[in-house]
Design a protein around this motif. Sequence first.
Motif: not given
Length: 70
Positions: A32-33, A35, A42, A44, A46, A62, A65-66, A69
């Motif tokens: 993860f990065d 933000q 986000e 990194r 994926i 998708q 992912e939502q 995060i």
Amino acid sequence: IESMKKIGMDEEEREGVFMVLSAILHLGNVEFDSQYGGEGAEIRNIEDSFSIACDLLKVNVQKMEQATIR
């Protein structure tokens, strides 16, 4: 595998266990990065471990992912 057979798990059940285990191991490789000054994140990599885990779990990348995060 023999222990799984002894407790009555059929091949489909054993395969399901191994798929979930594999997905969990792949999720352990997700990076993860941060933000927004550390308030958000986000994924990194994926396209790599995260998408493989989603494929194994049969979930939409998708949407996962939502959910991950938030």
